[in-house]
Design a protein around this motif. Structure first.
Motif, PDB file in Angstrom:
ATOM      1  N   UNK A  24      66.030 -73.238  99.848  1.00 61.16           N
ATOM      2  CA  UNK A  24      66.563 -72.532 101.014  1.00 61.16           C
ATOM      3  C   UNK A  24      67.316 -73.489 101.920  1.00 61.16           C
ATOM      4  N   UNK A  25      68.253 -72.922 102.625  1.00 65.54           N
ATOM      5  CA  UNK A  25      69.081 -73.640 103.588  1.00 65.54           C
ATOM      6  C   UNK A  25      69.239 -72.737 104.817  1.00 65.54           C
ATOM      7  N   UNK A  26      69.322 -73.329 105.950  1.00 60.28           N
ATOM      8  CA  UNK A  26      69.689 -72.645 107.199  1.00 60.28           C
ATOM      9  C   UNK A  26      69.230 -71.188 107.275  1.00 60.28           C
ATOM     10  N   UNK A  27      67.936 -71.016 107.360  1.00 59.56           N
ATOM     11  CA  UNK A  27      67.357 -69.671 107.369  1.00 59.56           C
ATOM     12  C   UNK A  27      67.733 -68.866 108.603  1.00 59.56           C
ATOM     13  N   UNK A  28      68.313 -69.515 109.607  1.00 54.86           N
ATOM     14  CA  UNK A  28      68.769 -68.801 110.801  1.00 54.86           C
ATOM     15  C   UNK A  28      70.241 -68.401 110.720  1.00 54.86           C
ATOM     16  N   UNK A  80      66.275 -66.909 100.015  1.00 56.26           N
ATOM     17  CA  UNK A  80      67.578 -67.542 100.231  1.00 56.26           C
ATOM     18  C   UNK A  80      68.314 -67.766  98.911  1.00 56.26           C
ATOM     19  N   UNK A  81      67.599 -68.155  97.880  1.00 53.74           N
ATOM     20  CA  UNK A  81      68.231 -68.334  96.576  1.00 53.74           C
ATOM     21  C   UNK A  81      68.736 -66.998  96.034  1.00 53.74           C
ATOM     22  N   UNK A 134      68.085 -77.169 107.732  1.00 53.53           N
ATOM     23  CA  UNK A 134      69.254 -77.373 108.575  1.00 53.53           C
ATOM     24  C   UNK A 134      69.927 -78.680 108.170  1.00 53.53           C
ATOM     25  N   UNK A 135      71.232 -78.754 108.314  1.00 57.22           N
ATOM     26  CA  UNK A 135      71.919 -80.012 108.074  1.00 57.22           C
ATOM     27  C   UNK A 135      71.423 -81.002 109.120  1.00 57.22           C
TER      28      UNK A 135
END
Length: 173
Positions: A24-28, A80-81, A134-135
């Motif tokens: 997952x990335x940046x869930x917001x 997310x995937x 988050x990055x």
């Protein structure tokens, strides 16, 4: 912060490979939240999903650059995937080749601890994320190191060889 991948892609002459290893990335991300609330990609309505990234990929592909993305994922897929899976037809339409590899099929591969790009077998871009996806503040790190690029390309190719093309991959839910 270093420039995003699209700038390096704009300079690529032959190839661009991208390995994604997070679930997952940046869930917001508002687009992900909208997807969770039922919004889906309508591939027939290109204006609703085509964006700047697609323009950069299409431009690179039109110059003869091969753009490939491999995703190593846990199965069943994290929401997310699944979101990324639903968006992937847009990547394909832009000219990217995308493959998926279940994490259990990668246990004997030696893979880097972070996502990366390699452009033209020489320029490496690492993406550093926080635990929440988050990055990170130092989020992008470029290196020009042929030996590193060679090792990362070998890791990518090991995944690519085992991975399933997007059009043949059925996500485990």
């Amino acid at each position: 912060m270093q420039p995003p991948a699209r700038e390096a892609l704009a300079k690529a002459r032959r190839s661009a490979i991208h390995l994604e290893t997070r679930d997952s990335y940046m869930l917001d991300d508002p687009a992900f939240i909208a997807w969770q609330n039922g919004r889906r990609l309508d591939i027939t309505d290109r204006s609703s999903w085509w964006n700047g990234w697609h323009d950069h990929v299409a431009a690179a592909v039109s110059r003869g650059v091969t753009v490939r993305r491999a995703r190593v994922v846990s199965e069943p897929l994290h929401p997310y995937a699944l979101y990324e899976y639903d968006l992937t037809p847009g990547n394909l339409a832009a000219g990217e080749a995308v493959r998926w590899l279940g994490r259990r099929h990668a246990v004997d591969l030696l893979l880097p601890a972070t996502d990366f790009w390699v452009f033209d077998d020489e320029t490496v871009l690492f993406h550093h994320f926080t635990g929440e996806g988050q990055l990170a503040a130092e989020g992008r790190e470029y290196r020009t190191d042929p030996d590193l690029a060679k090792a990362l390309t070998a890791a990518f190719e090991a995944v690519w060889d085992r991975a399933i093309p997007h059009t043949e991959y059925t996500p485990a839910i």
